[in-house]
Write an enzyme that holds these catalytic residues in place. Structure first.
Site, PDB file in Angstrom:
ATOM      1  N   ILE A  31      91.623  66.710  -0.915  1.00  0.00           N
ATOM      2  CA  ILE A  31      91.951  67.909  -0.128  1.00  0.00           C
ATOM      3  C   ILE A  31      91.535  69.189  -0.865  1.00  0.00           C
ATOM      4  CG2 ILE A  31      94.297  68.342  -0.988  1.00  0.00           C
ATOM      5  CD1 ILE A  31      95.188  68.583   1.932  1.00  0.00           C
ATOM      6  N   GLN A  93      98.645  63.863 -14.026  1.00  0.00           N
ATOM      7  CA  GLN A  93      98.754  63.138 -12.766  1.00  0.00           C
ATOM      8  C   GLN A  93      99.765  63.857 -11.881  1.00  0.00           C
ATOM      9  OE1 GLN A  93     100.091  59.061 -13.194  1.00  0.00           O
ATOM     10  NE2 GLN A  93      99.677  58.570 -11.037  1.00  0.00           N
ATOM     11  N   HIS A  99      95.334  56.213  -8.403  1.00  0.00           N
ATOM     12  CA  HIS A  99      94.135  56.479  -7.594  1.00  0.00           C
ATOM     13  C   HIS A  99      92.985  56.852  -8.514  1.00  0.00           C
ATOM     14  CE1 HIS A  99      96.480  60.141  -8.113  1.00  0.00           C
ATOM     15  NE2 HIS A  99      95.332  60.803  -8.151  1.00  0.00           N
ATOM     16  N   HIS A 101      89.546  59.105  -8.973  1.00  0.00           N
ATOM     17  CA  HIS A 101      88.738  60.240  -8.515  1.00  0.00           C
ATOM     18  C   HIS A 101      87.264  59.875  -8.671  1.00  0.00           C
ATOM     19  CE1 HIS A 101      92.017  63.362  -8.563  1.00  0.00           C
ATOM     20  NE2 HIS A 101      92.548  62.480  -9.398  1.00  0.00           N
TER      21      HIS A 101
HETATM   22  P1  5GP Z   1      96.041  63.551  -9.608  1.00  0.00           P
HETATM   23  O1  5GP Z   1      96.241  64.943 -10.114  1.00  0.00           O
HETATM   24  O2  5GP Z   1      97.357  62.875  -9.335  1.00  0.00           O
HETATM   25  O3  5GP Z   1      95.118  62.715 -10.423  1.00  0.00           O
HETATM   26  O4  5GP Z   1      95.260  63.710  -8.231  1.00  0.00           O
HETATM   27  C1  5GP Z   1      95.875  63.942  -7.009  1.00  0.00           C
HETATM   28  C2  5GP Z   1      94.803  64.457  -6.099  1.00  0.00           C
HETATM   29  O5  5GP Z   1      95.233  64.301  -4.777  1.00  0.00           O
HETATM   30  C3  5GP Z   1      94.489  65.953  -6.305  1.00  0.00           C
HETATM   31  O6  5GP Z   1      93.112  66.101  -6.634  1.00  0.00           O
HETATM   32  C4  5GP Z   1      94.842  66.573  -4.947  1.00  0.00           C
HETATM   33  O7  5GP Z   1      93.937  67.591  -4.572  1.00  0.00           O
HETATM   34  C5  5GP Z   1      94.799  65.389  -4.014  1.00  0.00           C
HETATM   35  N1  5GP Z   1      95.710  65.466  -2.884  1.00  0.00           N
HETATM   36  C6  5GP Z   1      97.029  65.805  -2.915  1.00  0.00           C
HETATM   37  N2  5GP Z   1      97.562  65.743  -1.681  1.00  0.00           N
HETATM   38  C7  5GP Z   1      96.563  65.323  -0.852  1.00  0.00           C
HETATM   39  C8  5GP Z   1      96.507  65.058   0.553  1.00  0.00           C
HETATM   40  O8  5GP Z   1      97.469  65.193   1.297  1.00  0.00           O
HETATM   41  N3  5GP Z   1      95.300  64.653   1.040  1.00  0.00           N
HETATM   42  C9  5GP Z   1      94.201  64.489   0.248  1.00  0.00           C
HETATM   43  N4  5GP Z   1      93.084  64.083   0.853  1.00  0.00           N
HETATM   44  N5  5GP Z   1      94.226  64.725  -1.079  1.00  0.00           N
HETATM   45  C10 5GP Z   1      95.390  65.139  -1.620  1.00  0.00           C
END
Ligand code: 5GP
Ligand code: ZN
Length: 115
Positions: A31, A93, A99, A101
């Site tokens: 997003i 995180q 997940h 990237h």
């Molecule tokens: P983390 O920081 O946990 O590795 O990554 C989480 C990722 O999820 C972030 O890059 C954030 O932009 C993305 N994200 C969070 N909420 C949503 C959502 O509702 N939809 C999508 N498509 N991505 C999301």
């Protein structure tokens, strides 16, 4: 898992465009993209991180990673990509559902994590 945004996306409670889906994972666009192309490959099973994964989760994550390699060209990542998994507080995180990237669509800078 209640109140997990990725579980809600996986089960369709929150609508999303899925670039790829099979029995083990979905691939959606991030997003808040940090590169020209920024996808999230999300295993369907809810677990937070490497620390919480079972042996079966590890086997399935391996299958997901192999599949990521196979579908990368269809995502516009045929020229390469960066693969990142953030874990825990220091890893920054933000969503507690493991997940991957996938970042690409351009030549990526090498981050300096000390800055
Ligand atoms: P983390 O920081 O946990 O590795 O990554 C989480 C990722 O999820 C972030 O890059 C954030 O932009 C993305 N994200 C969070 N909420 C949503 C959502 O509702 N939809 C999508 N498509 N991505 C999301
Ligand atoms: Zn979840």
């Amino acid at each position: 898992m209640e109140d997990c945004i990725f579980c809600k996306i996986i089960n369709g409670e929150i609508p999303s465009h899925k670039f790829y889906e099979d029995d083990l994972m979905i691939v959606i666009a991030d997003i808040a993209p940090k590169a020209n192309k920024h996808y999230l490959a999300i295993p369907k099973k809810h677990y937070k991180s490497f620390t919480d994964m079972t042996g079966d989760d590890a086997v399935n994550l391996g299958k997901c990673i192999k599949k990521v390699g196979e579908i990368a060209p269809s995502l516009g990542l045929e020229n390469g990509f960066r693969f990142v998994i953030n874990q825990g507080e220091d890893g920054m995180q933000t969503v507690p559902h493991l997940h991957m990237h996938l970042l690409g669509g351009q030549k990526l800078n090498e981050p300096n994590y000390n800055k």
